[in-house]
Design an enzyme around this catalytic site. Structure first.
Site, mmCIF file in Angstrom:
data_model
loop_
_atom_site.group_PDB
_atom_site.id
_atom_site.type_symbol
_atom_site.label_atom_id
_atom_site.label_comp_id
_atom_site.label_asym_id
_atom_site.label_seq_id
_atom_site.Cartn_x
_atom_site.Cartn_y
_atom_site.Cartn_z
ATOM 1 N N ARG A 39 -4.098 1.045 19.080
ATOM 2 C CA ARG A 39 -4.188 1.194 17.626
ATOM 3 C C ARG A 39 -5.652 1.138 17.165
ATOM 4 O O ARG A 39 -6.079 1.922 16.333
ATOM 5 C CB ARG A 39 -3.386 0.078 16.960
ATOM 6 C CG ARG A 39 -2.905 0.445 15.602
ATOM 7 C CD ARG A 39 -1.752 -0.400 15.170
ATOM 8 N NE ARG A 39 -0.900 0.388 14.282
ATOM 9 C CZ ARG A 39 0.075 -0.118 13.545
ATOM 10 N NH1 ARG A 39 0.360 -1.384 13.621
ATOM 11 N NH2 ARG A 39 0.782 0.651 12.770
ATOM 12 N N VAL A 90 -0.560 -9.444 9.518
ATOM 13 C CA VAL A 90 0.271 -9.119 10.692
ATOM 14 C C VAL A 90 1.721 -8.906 10.252
ATOM 15 O O VAL A 90 2.099 -9.250 9.129
ATOM 16 C CB VAL A 90 0.195 -10.228 11.762
ATOM 17 C CG1 VAL A 90 -1.221 -10.325 12.316
ATOM 18 C CG2 VAL A 90 0.635 -11.565 11.197
ATOM 19 N N ALA A 228 12.359 -7.032 -4.778
ATOM 20 C CA ALA A 228 13.800 -7.137 -5.017
ATOM 21 C C ALA A 228 14.185 -6.377 -6.291
ATOM 22 O O ALA A 228 15.194 -5.670 -6.331
ATOM 23 C CB ALA A 228 14.204 -8.605 -5.127
ATOM 24 N N CYS A 279 9.555 -3.011 3.781
ATOM 25 C CA CYS A 279 9.548 -4.176 2.891
ATOM 26 C C CYS A 279 10.852 -4.489 2.174
ATOM 27 O O CYS A 279 11.283 -5.638 2.165
ATOM 28 C CB CYS A 279 8.445 -4.006 1.848
ATOM 29 S SG CYS A 279 6.825 -4.289 2.545
HETATM 30 C C1 UDX Z 1 2.822 -5.986 7.689
HETATM 31 C C2 UDX Z 1 4.167 -6.625 7.367
HETATM 32 O O1 UDX Z 1 5.178 -5.827 7.922
HETATM 33 C C3 UDX Z 1 4.427 -6.785 5.905
HETATM 34 O O2 UDX Z 1 5.433 -7.723 5.693
HETATM 35 C C4 UDX Z 1 3.272 -7.320 5.203
HETATM 36 O O3 UDX Z 1 3.497 -7.280 3.815
HETATM 37 C C5 UDX Z 1 1.990 -6.678 5.590
HETATM 38 O O4 UDX Z 1 1.825 -6.628 6.993
HETATM 39 P P1 UDX Z 1 2.191 -3.501 8.126
HETATM 40 O O5 UDX Z 1 0.715 -3.504 8.012
HETATM 41 O O6 UDX Z 1 2.911 -2.307 7.631
HETATM 42 O O7 UDX Z 1 2.859 -4.644 7.304
HETATM 43 O O8 UDX Z 1 2.606 -3.899 9.625
HETATM 44 P P2 UDX Z 1 2.199 -3.220 10.985
HETATM 45 O O9 UDX Z 1 1.859 -1.781 10.748
HETATM 46 O O10 UDX Z 1 3.242 -3.595 11.975
HETATM 47 O O11 UDX Z 1 0.813 -3.931 11.366
HETATM 48 C C6 UDX Z 1 0.669 -5.223 11.801
HETATM 49 C C7 UDX Z 1 -0.402 -5.215 12.905
HETATM 50 O O12 UDX Z 1 -0.699 -6.554 13.262
HETATM 51 C C8 UDX Z 1 0.001 -4.506 14.187
HETATM 52 O O13 UDX Z 1 -0.918 -3.481 14.466
HETATM 53 C C9 UDX Z 1 -0.048 -5.608 15.246
HETATM 54 O O14 UDX Z 1 -0.488 -5.143 16.513
HETATM 55 C C10 UDX Z 1 -1.017 -6.585 14.636
HETATM 56 N N1 UDX Z 1 -0.899 -7.951 15.149
HETATM 57 C C11 UDX Z 1 0.291 -8.581 15.149
HETATM 58 C C12 UDX Z 1 -2.026 -8.628 15.594
HETATM 59 O O15 UDX Z 1 -3.116 -8.072 15.616
HETATM 60 N N2 UDX Z 1 -1.916 -9.930 16.007
HETATM 61 C C13 UDX Z 1 -0.735 -10.580 16.038
HETATM 62 O O16 UDX Z 1 -0.668 -11.755 16.426
HETATM 63 C C14 UDX Z 1 0.409 -9.878 15.595
HETATM 64 C C1 UDX Z 2 7.252 -0.926 -1.598
HETATM 65 C C2 UDX Z 2 6.719 -1.367 -2.985
HETATM 66 O O1 UDX Z 2 6.791 -0.252 -3.892
HETATM 67 C C3 UDX Z 2 5.301 -1.866 -2.853
HETATM 68 O O2 UDX Z 2 4.843 -2.359 -4.104
HETATM 69 C C4 UDX Z 2 5.266 -2.984 -1.814
HETATM 70 O O3 UDX Z 2 3.949 -3.454 -1.617
HETATM 71 C C5 UDX Z 2 5.831 -2.501 -0.491
HETATM 72 O O4 UDX Z 2 7.150 -1.998 -0.685
HETATM 73 P P1 UDX Z 2 7.011 1.218 -0.068
HETATM 74 O O5 UDX Z 2 8.192 0.659 0.647
HETATM 75 O O6 UDX Z 2 5.815 1.622 0.712
HETATM 76 O O7 UDX Z 2 6.488 0.176 -1.179
HETATM 77 O O8 UDX Z 2 7.476 2.526 -0.893
HETATM 78 P P2 UDX Z 2 8.296 2.752 -2.249
HETATM 79 O O9 UDX Z 2 7.647 3.867 -2.978
HETATM 80 O O10 UDX Z 2 8.518 1.519 -3.001
HETATM 81 O O11 UDX Z 2 9.687 3.323 -1.723
HETATM 82 C C6 UDX Z 2 10.623 2.516 -1.003
HETATM 83 C C7 UDX Z 2 11.893 3.290 -0.752
HETATM 84 O O12 UDX Z 2 12.596 3.503 -1.967
HETATM 85 C C8 UDX Z 2 11.682 4.675 -0.152
HETATM 86 O O13 UDX Z 2 12.653 4.905 0.844
HETATM 87 C C9 UDX Z 2 11.867 5.600 -1.332
HETATM 88 O O14 UDX Z 2 12.287 6.897 -0.958
HETATM 89 C C10 UDX Z 2 12.937 4.865 -2.110
HETATM 90 N N1 UDX Z 2 12.970 5.198 -3.536
HETATM 91 C C11 UDX Z 2 11.910 4.884 -4.342
HETATM 92 C C12 UDX Z 2 14.101 5.785 -4.082
HETATM 93 O O15 UDX Z 2 15.078 6.063 -3.373
HETATM 94 N N2 UDX Z 2 14.127 6.054 -5.425
HETATM 95 C C13 UDX Z 2 13.088 5.757 -6.249
HETATM 96 O O16 UDX Z 2 13.198 6.029 -7.469
HETATM 97 C C14 UDX Z 2 11.941 5.160 -5.691
#
Ligand code: UDX
Ligand code: UDX
Length: 459
Positions: A39, A90, A228, A279
Site C-alpha cells: 500500500r 487504522v 446512523a 461505515c
Molecule cells: C478506517 C476505518 O475503517 C474507519 O472506521 C475509520 O473511520 C477510519 O479508518 P479506512 O481508512 O477506510 O477507514 O480503512 P482502511 O482503508 O482499511 O485503512 C486502514 C489502514 O491501516 C490499512 O492500510 C492498514 O494496513 C493500516 N494499519 C492497520 C496499520 O498501518 N497498522 C495497524 O496496526 C492496523
Molecule cells: C459515509 C458518510 O456520508 C460520511 O460522512 C462518513 O464519514 C463515512 O460514511 P460514505 O460511506 O463514504 O460516507 O458514502 P455515502 O455518500 O454516505 O454513501 C453511503 C451509501 O449510501 C452508499 O452505498 C450510497 O450509494 C448510499 N446512498 C447514499 C443511498 O443509497 N442514497 C442516498 O441518498 C445517499
C-alpha cells in the site's frame, strides 16, 4: 505549534485526509505510515493514477505535496518519534468472533497503534482518534498511553500525552471537496491547549465558526449518530420505494416533494439497492451494541431495524430479478453494471452488489460484471461462486452480450449515457433492464424493446 504530524493507517481515510492537511499547511511535515508495504509503495508510485485509493482530485493534491511535506513510509517508529501529533486512522471492522461478534468493533488495531505510540513517542504527543470508534474508546487509549507517561526514550524529553477525538465526515467519492470545504470539523477533548493546537491545523483553511469543540464522549458519539441518521434516511426512503412500486407512486417524485420541506431537506433521499460502504452498517451495529450494553434494549432494536431494512432491500432486489425472469435464473446470463458501493470510488466494502450478486449466484445465474474502477481481483475476494458463476468484463457491451437481463447497481455517471438501442440488440429476448439506481434513460430502454424495472417506480 504543530510542526510534524504522523498518521497511522494509509487507507481511504488516512491517505486523503493527510494529503489535504499537507496541501493546506505547507509548514507542517506530514508522514503517513502503514504496516502494508504494498500500500505504501502504491502511495509512492510515480504514476499518480496508481494511488491505492481512487478519489477524484486526490492525484492532483498528492502530486503537489508528495516529497515536499507529505511522505508515505513503513518506518512507523521513526515517524511516531518525531511527531508532535499522531492520528490513529487504522481500520475498526465489526468483530466476527468472541464477545460482541457481529456488532461490536474490533479494536485490536487501535490498541496496537496506541501501544506503538506509547513505546515510540518522545516529549509531548497529541494523539488524535480519526477512526470511528465506540464511545469511550478514548478511555482505553488514555490508559495505554498513561502507562508510558514520564518515560524517557533515547535522548528525548519525558513522554506526555493528550488524547483528542476528531472524527472523519468525508464521504468516499467526494473526499477531497469534503475535506477542503467541510460543513464542520469536530474536536473532542479535555485539554484546551491540545484542542486549540488541532484547531489551528484546520484553521489554515476552515473558518473558526465551523470548528466545533466538545467533550471526548460527545465527539465519539456524534460520529456514530451522524452516520446512523444518514443511514436511517436511506432505509426510510427505500421502505417507501417498495410501497411506491406497489401503489403506482414514484419514489423520486415523493422524495422531491418531501425534500422540499426545509425541515426534512433534499439530501440522502435517493432510493437504491441499500447503503454500503465501510461505515454505515458498522457504525449502527456499534450503536446497537452500545445501547444493549447500557440496557437500552428498545433503543437498540430501533437502530437495528435500520440495518435489517437495508438487508431486506438487497434481498428483495435479487428476488425480484428472479421472479421477473420467470422464476429462475439458473444458467441465465445477467449483466451487472457497477460493483463499487457508490460511484467515483473503487471501494467495495459492504457494497450492495456483493449481497445481490451472492443471492443471484445461489440461484445459479451466470453474472458478467462490469465496473469502471473495481478490478477483477477485488470482485474475486468479495464473491464466491455458489451454484452459478461470474466473470469480470471490460465494457457494458461485453457484459450484456447474450444476457437475459442487465442490472445496474452503482450510479456511475457513464451509465446514464448508455445507448440502449445498441445494447438491447446484443441481448437475448425477452430482455430486462433492472435499474436499482434510477440512472438509466428508461424511455430509451423501453423504446429499444426492453422490459424495465426501476427502483421505487410503480408503473
Ligand atoms: C478506517 C476505518 O475503517 C474507519 O472506521 C475509520 O473511520 C477510519 O479508518 P479506512 O481508512 O477506510 O477507514 O480503512 P482502511 O482503508 O482499511 O485503512 C486502514 C489502514 O491501516 C490499512 O492500510 C492498514 O494496513 C493500516 N494499519 C492497520 C496499520 O498501518 N497498522 C495497524 O496496526 C492496523
Ligand atoms: C459515509 C458518510 O456520508 C460520511 O460522512 C462518513 O464519514 C463515512 O460514511 P460514505 O460511506 O463514504 O460516507 O458514502 P455515502 O455518500 O454516505 O454513501 C453511503 C451509501 O449510501 C452508499 O452505498 C450510497 O450509494 C448510499 N446512498 C447514499 C443511498 O443509497 N442514497 C442516498 O441518498 C445517499
Amino acid at each position: 505549534m504543530i510542526r510534524t504530524i504522523c498518521c497511522i493507517g494509509a487507507g481511504y481515510v488516512g491517505g486523503p485526509t493527510m494529503a489535504v492537511i499537507a496541501d493546506r499547511c505547507p509548514n507542517i511535515q506530514v508522514t503517513v505510515v502503514d504496516l502494508n508495504q504494498a500500500r505504501i509503495d502504491a502511495w509512492n508510485d510515480p504514476d499518480l493514477s496508481k494511488l491505492p485509493v481512487y478519489e477524484p482530485g486526490l492525484d492532483v493534491v498528492v502530486g503537489r505535496c508528495r516529497g515536499r511535506n507529505l511522505h508515505f513510509t513503513t518506518a512507523v517508529e521513526a515517524a511516531i518519534a518525531s511527531a508532535d501529533m499522531v492520528f490513529l486512522s487504522v481500520n475498526t471492522p465489526t468483530k466476527t468472533k468472541g464477545v460482541g461478534a457481529g456488532q461490536a468493533s474490533d479494536l485490536r488495531w487501535i490498541e496496537a497503534s496506541a501501544r506503538q505510540v506509547a513505546a515510540c513517542a518522545q516529549g509531548h504527543t497529541i494523539v488524535v482518534e480519526k477512526s470511528t470508534l465506540p464511545v469511550r474508546t478514548a478511555e482505553t487509549v488514555k490508559v495505554i498511553l498513561s502507562a508510558a507517561q514520564g518515560e524517557v526514550a533515547g535522548a528525548g524529553a519525558p513522554k506526555t500525552f493528550a488524547v483528542l477525538s476528531n472524527p472523519e465526515f468525508l464521504a468516499e467519492g467526494t473526499a477531497i471537496p469534503d475535506l477542503e470545504n467541510p460543513d464542520r470539523v469536530l474536536i473532542g477533548g479535555e485539554d484546551p491547549a491540545s484542542i486549540e493546537a488541532l484547531a489551528s491545523v484546520y484553521g489554515h483553511w476552515v473558518p473558526q465558526q465551523r470548528i466545533l469543540r466538545t467533550n471526548l464522549w460527545s465527539s465519539e458519539l456524534s460520529k456514530l449518530t451522524a452516520n446512523a441518521f444518514l443511514a436511517q434516511r436511506i432505509s426510510s426512503i427505500n421502505s417507501i420505494a417498495a410501497l411506491c412500486e406497489a401503489t403506482g407512486a414514484d419514489v423520486q417524485e415523493v422524495a422531491h416533494a418531501i425534500g422540499a420541506d426545509s425541515r426534512i431537506g433534499a439530501k440522502f433521499l435517493k432510493a437504491g439497492p441499500g447503503f454500503g460502504g465501510s461505515c454505515f452498517q458498522k457504525d449502527i451495529l456499534n450503536l446497537v451494541y452500545l445501547c444493549g450494553h447500557y440496557g437500552l434494549h428498545d433503543v437498540a432494536g430501533y437502530w437495528q431495524s435500520v440495518v435489517e431494512l437495508n438487508s431486506w432491500q438487497q434481498h428483495r432486489i435479487a428476488r425480484l430479478v428472479v421472479q421477473r425472469l420467470f422464476g429462475t435464473v439458473t444458467g441465465k446470463r445477467i449483466a451487472v453494471l457497477g460493483f463499487a458501493f457508490k460511484a467515483d470510488t473503487n471501494d467495495t466494502r459492504e457494497a450492495p452488489a456483493i449481497r445481490i450478486c451472492h443471492d443471484l449466484l445461489e440461484e445459479g445465474a451466470h453474472l458478467a460484471i462490469y465496473d469502471p474502477k473495481v478490478p477483477e481481483s477485488q470482485i474475486s475476494s468479495d464473491l464466491s461462486s455458489g451454484e452459478g458463476s461470474w466473470q469480470s468484463v471490460d465494457s457494458p457491451a461485453e457484459a450484456v452480450a447474450q444476457a437475459d437481463a442487465v442490472l445496474i447497481l452503482t450510479e456511475w455517471s457513464s451509465f446514464a449515457e448508455l445507448n440502449w438501442q445498441q445494447l438491447a440488440a446484443l441481448m437475448r429476448k425477452p430482455a430486462w433492464l433492472f435499474d436499482a439506481r434510477s440512472i438509466a434513460d428508461l424511455v430509451e430502454a423501453r423504446a429499444a424493446g426492453l422490459n424495465v424495472w426501476c427502483v421505487g417506480c410503480g408503473f
